[in-house]
Write a protein that holds these residues in place. Structure first.
Motif, mmCIF file in Angstrom:
data_model
loop_
_atom_site.group_PDB
_atom_site.id
_atom_site.type_symbol
_atom_site.label_atom_id
_atom_site.label_comp_id
_atom_site.label_asym_id
_atom_site.label_seq_id
_atom_site.Cartn_x
_atom_site.Cartn_y
_atom_site.Cartn_z
ATOM 1 N N GLY A 67 0.812 -1.208 0.000
ATOM 2 C CA GLY A 67 0.000 0.000 0.000
ATOM 3 C C GLY A 67 0.842 1.252 0.000
ATOM 4 O O GLY A 67 0.539 2.235 -0.698
ATOM 5 N N GLN A 68 1.931 1.250 0.788
ATOM 6 C CA GLN A 68 2.815 2.414 0.834
ATOM 7 C C GLN A 68 3.555 2.599 -0.480
ATOM 8 O O GLN A 68 3.738 3.726 -0.959
ATOM 9 N N ILE A 69 3.976 1.492 -1.087
ATOM 10 C CA ILE A 69 4.657 1.573 -2.382
ATOM 11 C C ILE A 69 3.736 2.193 -3.425
ATOM 12 O O ILE A 69 4.121 3.101 -4.170
ATOM 13 N N ILE A 70 2.487 1.704 -3.484
ATOM 14 C CA ILE A 70 1.545 2.211 -4.484
ATOM 15 C C ILE A 70 1.228 3.683 -4.229
ATOM 16 O O ILE A 70 1.151 4.484 -5.167
ATOM 17 N N ALA A 71 1.060 4.055 -2.969
ATOM 18 C CA ALA A 71 0.760 5.451 -2.648
ATOM 19 C C ALA A 71 1.911 6.364 -3.063
ATOM 20 O O ALA A 71 1.696 7.436 -3.661
ATOM 21 N N ASP A 72 3.147 5.975 -2.754
ATOM 22 C CA ASP A 72 4.305 6.787 -3.135
ATOM 23 C C ASP A 72 4.462 6.846 -4.651
ATOM 24 O O ASP A 72 4.810 7.892 -5.216
ATOM 25 N N VAL A 180 -9.902 -9.893 -24.218
ATOM 26 C CA VAL A 180 -9.161 -8.694 -23.832
ATOM 27 C C VAL A 180 -8.630 -8.851 -22.410
ATOM 28 O O VAL A 180 -9.356 -9.267 -21.501
ATOM 29 N N LEU A 181 -7.370 -8.509 -22.222
ATOM 30 C CA LEU A 181 -6.766 -8.479 -20.893
ATOM 31 C C LEU A 181 -6.750 -7.033 -20.405
ATOM 32 O O LEU A 181 -6.218 -6.146 -21.074
ATOM 33 N N VAL A 182 -7.360 -6.787 -19.249
ATOM 34 C CA VAL A 182 -7.434 -5.441 -18.667
ATOM 35 C C VAL A 182 -6.556 -5.392 -17.419
ATOM 36 O O VAL A 182 -6.579 -6.318 -16.602
ATOM 37 N N VAL A 183 -5.809 -4.297 -17.249
ATOM 38 C CA VAL A 183 -4.838 -4.181 -16.169
ATOM 39 C C VAL A 183 -5.179 -2.980 -15.287
ATOM 40 O O VAL A 183 -5.510 -1.901 -15.794
ATOM 41 N N ASP A 184 -5.093 -3.169 -13.974
ATOM 42 C CA ASP A 184 -5.282 -2.074 -13.027
ATOM 43 C C ASP A 184 -4.312 -2.264 -11.868
ATOM 44 O O ASP A 184 -3.681 -3.318 -11.733
ATOM 45 N N ASP A 185 -4.208 -1.229 -11.018
ATOM 46 C CA ASP A 185 -3.254 -1.319 -9.916
ATOM 47 C C ASP A 185 -3.851 -1.982 -8.677
ATOM 48 O O ASP A 185 -3.199 -2.825 -8.052
#
Length: 217
Positions: A67-72, A180-185
């Motif tokens: 979570g911290q990595i994604i936020a930064d 279709v391949l869809v990507v999100d974080d």
């Protein structure tokens, strides 16, 4: 990403068994459920709702370290982390995703205003990395046509309503028969991915599978 070995070991990768539909790690709640995915394990929540996705595969649990990595990455201007995170995701889901099944890879888009504020689309960076690793044609057919409020404090039902008619695919786009391949974080309730999947299917896509960096547990 400036992480030592100890911190890297705290990323909590998701390993099978996990729900085929939402990638929630499974313990005792496993059941071979008759559905259109007869060969896969579906969690209790997904057994009660309409299944828009072919599958969802998450790389890591969305806990403190990730979570911290994604936020930064998203909010502290670390655009350069995207390539590393895309490589980590590709390595983590290897064996759970068959790249040859997909005709194109898309990312969940940001609204133009949000993209201007942030300077980059984190999901697009992940999709670029996966496309390069797996040799899947990259596409940007999906559009975010309505700016939506932050979903952090919304319920699942409120999230779905918040995203109603938020995405579109140009009328000229023909996805007939494609997978279709869809990507999100981040996957929280799956509302964003399901809303996007419906638009892609309306444009002719035969199936939509999602790969996400982190899954809230």
């Amino acid at each position: 990403v400036p992480l030592c070995g100890t911190c890297l070991s705290d990323l909590n990768p998701i390993e099978p068994p996990a729900c085929h539909q939402c990638s929630r790690p499974l313990g005792a709640d496993t059941e071979e459920t008759p559905s259109r995915f007869d060969d896969y394990v579906i969690c209790g929540d997904c057994r009660t709702r309409e299944l828009e996705m072919e599958a969802t595969v998450a790389g890591f649990e969305y806990r403190e370290r990730m979570g911290q990595i994604i936020a930064d990455w998203k909010f502290a201007g670390h655009e350069e982390w995207g390539a590393w995170l895309g490589k980590c995701l590709a390595e983590q889901v290897e064996g759970r995703v068959d790249p040859v099944r997909f005709d194109r890879i898309q990312s969940i888009p940001l609204h133009d205003q949000r993209l201007e504020e942030r300077g980059f689309n984190q999901a697009s960076q992940l999709a670029d990395g996966l496309a390069e690793q797996w040799g899947i044609p990259r596409a940007d057919d999906l559009r975010k046509i309505r700016q939506t409020p932050d979903q952090v404090d919304l319920s699942r039902e409120e999230r779905m309503e918040n995203l109603r008619d938020a995405f579109s695919v140009p009328d000229s786009t023909d996805l007939s028969g494609e997978h279709v391949l869809v990507v999100d974080d981040i996957f929280t309730t799956g509302s964003t991915l399901r809303s996007a999947a419906r638009e892609l299917q309306a444009a002719g896509a035969d199936a939509v599978t999602a790969v996400v960096l982190a899954r809230a547990v």
